[in-house]
Design a protein around this motif. Structure first.
Motif, PDB file in Angstrom:
ATOM      1  N   THR A  89       1.058  -1.095   0.056  1.00 24.62           N
ATOM      2  CA  THR A  89       0.013   0.013   0.043  1.00 24.62           C
ATOM      3  C   THR A  89       1.075   1.310  -0.120  1.00 24.62           C
ATOM      4  N   ILE A  90       0.568   2.085  -0.919  1.00 23.04           N
ATOM      5  CA  ILE A  90       1.191   3.706  -0.670  1.00 23.04           C
ATOM      6  C   ILE A  90       0.376   4.749  -0.293  1.00 23.04           C
ATOM      7  N   ARG A  91       0.548   4.860   1.295  1.00 22.38           N
ATOM      8  CA  ARG A  91      -0.302   5.865   1.658  1.00 22.38           C
ATOM      9  C   ARG A  91      -0.050   7.160   1.234  1.00 22.38           C
ATOM     10  N   GLY A  92      -1.091   7.932   0.935  1.00 24.88           N
ATOM     11  CA  GLY A  92      -1.158   9.287   0.535  1.00 24.88           C
ATOM     12  C   GLY A  92      -0.851   9.450  -1.028  1.00 24.88           C
ATOM     13  N   LEU A  93      -0.814   8.564  -1.551  1.00 22.48           N
ATOM     14  CA  LEU A  93      -0.643   8.248  -3.001  1.00 22.48           C
ATOM     15  C   LEU A  93      -1.873   7.898  -3.901  1.00 22.48           C
ATOM     16  N   LYS A  94      -2.536   8.562  -4.593  1.00 23.18           N
ATOM     17  CA  LYS A  94      -3.866   8.136  -5.133  1.00 23.18           C
ATOM     18  C   LYS A  94      -3.488   7.368  -6.392  1.00 23.18           C
ATOM     19  N   GLU A  97      -2.908   9.454  -9.417  1.00 26.54           N
ATOM     20  CA  GLU A  97      -1.595  10.000  -9.466  1.00 26.54           C
ATOM     21  C   GLU A  97      -0.527   9.098  -9.613  1.00 26.54           C
ATOM     22  N   MET A  98      -0.533   7.824  -9.407  1.00 30.81           N
ATOM     23  CA  MET A  98       0.299   6.816  -9.667  1.00 30.81           C
ATOM     24  C   MET A  98       0.366   6.587 -11.242  1.00 30.81           C
ATOM     25  N   VAL A 126      -3.250   4.268  -3.214  1.00 29.04           N
ATOM     26  CA  VAL A 126      -2.865   2.878  -4.108  1.00 29.04           C
ATOM     27  C   VAL A 126      -2.742   1.533  -3.365  1.00 29.04           C
TER      28      VAL A 126
END
Ligand SMILES: Nc1ncnc2c1ncn2[C@@H]1O[C@H](COP(=O)(O)OP(=O)(O)OP(=O)(O)O)[C@@H](O)[C@H]1O
Ligand SMILES: [Mg+2]
Lengths: 240, 406
Positions: A89-94, A97-98, A126
């Motif tokens: 999981t990538i916190r704070g990255l939508k 945006e990815m 994400v």
């Protein structure tokens, strides 16, 4: 396109792959079978160059170039893309945006997401709280944006429902240019246990990972049938 | 009122009292003597570094602001509202105009809390009184700037902020000092009163230097259905900073939300937290903090006390260390004193996950790009009412984070 020669890989000091030899040609789709823990994911991770998977010896060549020591992003730039079995999981990255971060041919995140029915996921972080099937689709979405020449798929159909499997199958077909024949440029290496993905994506060959190395390269349907009837270990005695 | 002499007496008694948290500061190191400056129109102000203030969210042009207050060392150099129904007055003058204001001094912050509160009383200079009259809503934020200029100056501020019934007040409080050579100690007392149905959004942005010591002391009283939103951003070095604002949720349905974003570079010491006492039904409180260390120390505190049933609180603290010698110490505290209290906390501190960096690298991002992307995501908190300058501040933090990894 991809040539792996005498590759030995260790994880946390433990050898997980030994003396792997594997060649995937331009336009070829290859299935990779093998029991749980046999090293299938490790092989894909090593091809992508991820840090935990240490190449002890051997060589990986892509489009004629030795990439054994290149970092993952250099491999991505040269056209290798991977669907992770367990993406973090990538916190704070939508997700949106990815998709924008991935170099692509100009298709907007909205257009891409529509194809896989993921439009409502674009504003979510994400992989945060994604279900098993949603993770697979999100991974595939990123791969489509990336549009790699060599597509590495780690169990693309596992955990996916009957409707979504057809959606995913169709997208993978497109990604691998399955509608082209002579002019097909894309290669694929697909890990599967069930082989369900073969209903949507025809494969040229299959092979089996047993005892840390590759055995039995041949017709994927026959290999799958063989595993069903006699198990994985039978591959050791039945050298095609 | 004999109250005042009582206050002085308490202050005298607490003169040497060390603070509960944070390193002790030798007050003798500082002076309260500074050149006096006159009040000026905004366009005539020259004695402050405009860019520094801009980085602290304060725009001296006064554009898109409902009022401006500026104090340099001990002198107020500007204090005026630009919207009807909103008052911006230096505290000393306000106390003369409104005798009733005395009753608001040292009510939600105790004068004998420690030597800093005592000092603020005994060496009181000035500060601001900001008020929104009943039903008035600030169109733009009111900005307040506290600025240190003279060498080794000790600035002692006392602010009173009142949002009358059903009003809304948005305040940007930016602090800065002129240069690292000057040093300085800033003590700021802020007492907030939020009436029935009123709301205050208070964004404090610190832009100090590595030689400044900072000891704000804040108390907030929130009445029925009142809302307090507190944002704190500190992306710049400071010698030592300790703050622990305390909110008293005394009215039914009162809400407090604290968010803080901190970057601690090498040599920096932050002891930052907040406390909320929920003593009325349906009171709600949320505390969120993000701390990034590139070598400095962050003590991140959060404390909630639930005194009656049917209150709800959540505390979330995330810290990330990007360099070996950094330290992040998270101290969450939940104290439930009645049944039916619903309070929770979530804390996670650690280094940036290698797995996440590589995931992004597999998608074609370089290592630096991957780190920057993850840090940016980590620092992203949905903060209401924060000026756009925050984005630049966060980008700056990421730049620093990037460099520290190379
Ligand atoms: N980070 C790690 N630390 C320790 N062991 C690991 C690590 N990663 C993989 N392994 C081990 O390496 C072996 C191969 O794992 P791998 O994930 O490649 O298997 P797999 O064939 O993909 O299995 P599955 O079908 O269950 O996905 C396993 O025994 C696994 O436990
Ligand atoms: Mg696997």
């Amino acid at each position: 396109m991809l040539e792996i020669e005498n590759l030995t890989v260790s994880v946390e000091g433990k050898v997980v792959l030994e003396n792997i030899n594997l060649e995937i040609e331009r336009g070829e789709t290859r299935m990779l079978f093998g029991e749980n823990g046999s090293g299938k994911t490790s092989l894909l991770m090593a091809i992508m160059g991820l840090g935990n998977y240490k190449v002890e010896s051997g060589q990986i060549r892509f489009k004629g170039e030795d990439i054994t020591d290149l970092p993952p992003y250099e491999r991505a730039k040269r056209g290798i893309g991977i669907m992770f079995q367990r993406p973090p999981t990538i916190r704070g990255l939508k997700l949106k945006e990815m998709l924008e971060l991935i170099e692509n041919n100009g298709e907007s995140p909205e257009e891409l997401a529509r194809k896989l029915n993921l439009s409502e996921f674009l504003e979510r972080d994400v992989n945060m709280g994604f279900s098993g099937g949603e993770l697979k689709k999100a991974e595939l979405l990123q791969l489509i944006a990336q549009n790699p020449d060599l597509v590495l798929l780690d169990e693309p159909e596992s955990g996916v429902d009957l409707v979504n499997i057809s959606l995913i199958g169709t997208a993978i077909r497109e990604l691998l240019q399955k509608d082209l024949h002579k002019s097909r440029m894309k290669g694929g290496l697909i890990i599967t246990h069930s082989g369900y993905i073969l209903d949507y994506v025809e494969a040229d060959k299959g092979c089996v990972l047993v005892n840390k190395t590759i055995w039995c390269t041949g017709n994927p349907h026959e290999i799958l049938q063989g595993i069903r009837e006699r198990g994985y270990q039978a591959c050791l005695t039945c050298q095609k | 009122m004999s109250d005042l002499s009582e206050i002085k007496k308490k202050a005298e008694e607490a003169k040497e009292k060390p603070a509960t948290y944070g390193p002790d500061i030798d007050l003798e190191r500082y002076t309260t003597e500074a050149p006096e400056h006159d009040e000026k129109e905004l366009s005539e102000i020259e004695i402050v570094d405009r860019q520094k203030l801009l980085n602290a969210g304060v725009d001296i042009s006064g554009k898109d602001r409902s009022g401006t207050f500026i104090q340099v060392d001990s002198s107020v150099i500007h204090s005026a509202p630009s919207q009807e129904g909103i008052e911006v007055i230096p505290t000393r003058r306000a106390l003369e105009i409104y005798p009733w204001l005395e009753d608001y001094l040292w009510k939600v912050v105790q004068v004998n809390t420690d030597k800093y509160t005592a000092r603020a009383e005994l060496e009181f200079q000035n500060g601001y009184f900001i008020r929104a009259l009943p039903g008035v809503k600030s169109i733009f934020p009111v900005q307040a700037c506290l600025y240190l200029k003279s060498e080794n100056i000790n600035q002692n501020i006392h602010n009173i902020i009142i949002a009358e019934e059903n009003s809304e007040l948005d305040i940007i409080n930016g602090c800065a000092n002129e240069s690292p050579e000057a040093g300085g100690l800033h003590i700021g007392i802020s007492e907030f009163y939020i009436r029935k149905g009123a709301k205050i959004t208070f964004s404090m942005i610190h832009n100090w230097t590595e030689t400044t010591a900072v000891r704000p002391r804040s108390g907030i009283r929130i009445e029925e259905n009142g809302v307090f939103v507190n944002n704190y951003v500190c992306m710049h070095p400071v010698e030592s900073l300790q703050l622990f604002p305390t909110a008293f949720l005394v009215g039914k349905g009162a809400t407090a939300r604290f968010s803080s974003i901190l970057l601690a570079e090498k040599g920096v010491y932050f002891d930052v937290g907040s406390k909320a006492i929920l003593s009325a039904p349906e009171a709600r409180c949320e505390m969120v903090s993000r701390a990034l260390s590139t070598g400095g120390t962050v003590i991140a505190r959060g404390s909630m006390v639930g005194e009656v049933p049917d209150i709800k609180g959540h505390l979330e603290c995330r810290g990330m260390i990007l360099k070996g010698e950094g330290r992040i110490h998270s101290i969450p505290e939940l104290d439930a004193r009645a049944e039916g209290v619903d309070m929770s906390h979530e804390a996670a501190v650690g280094k940036i996950a290698r797995e996440e960096i590589e995931y992004l690298m597999a998608r074609g991002l370089t290592e630096e790009e991957a780190v920057a992307t993850i840090v940016r995501g980590f620092m992203r908190v949905d903060i209401e009412g924060l000026p756009p300058i925050l984005k630049e501040q966060i980008d700056r933090a990421i730049e620093i984070a990037d460099k520290s990894l190379l």
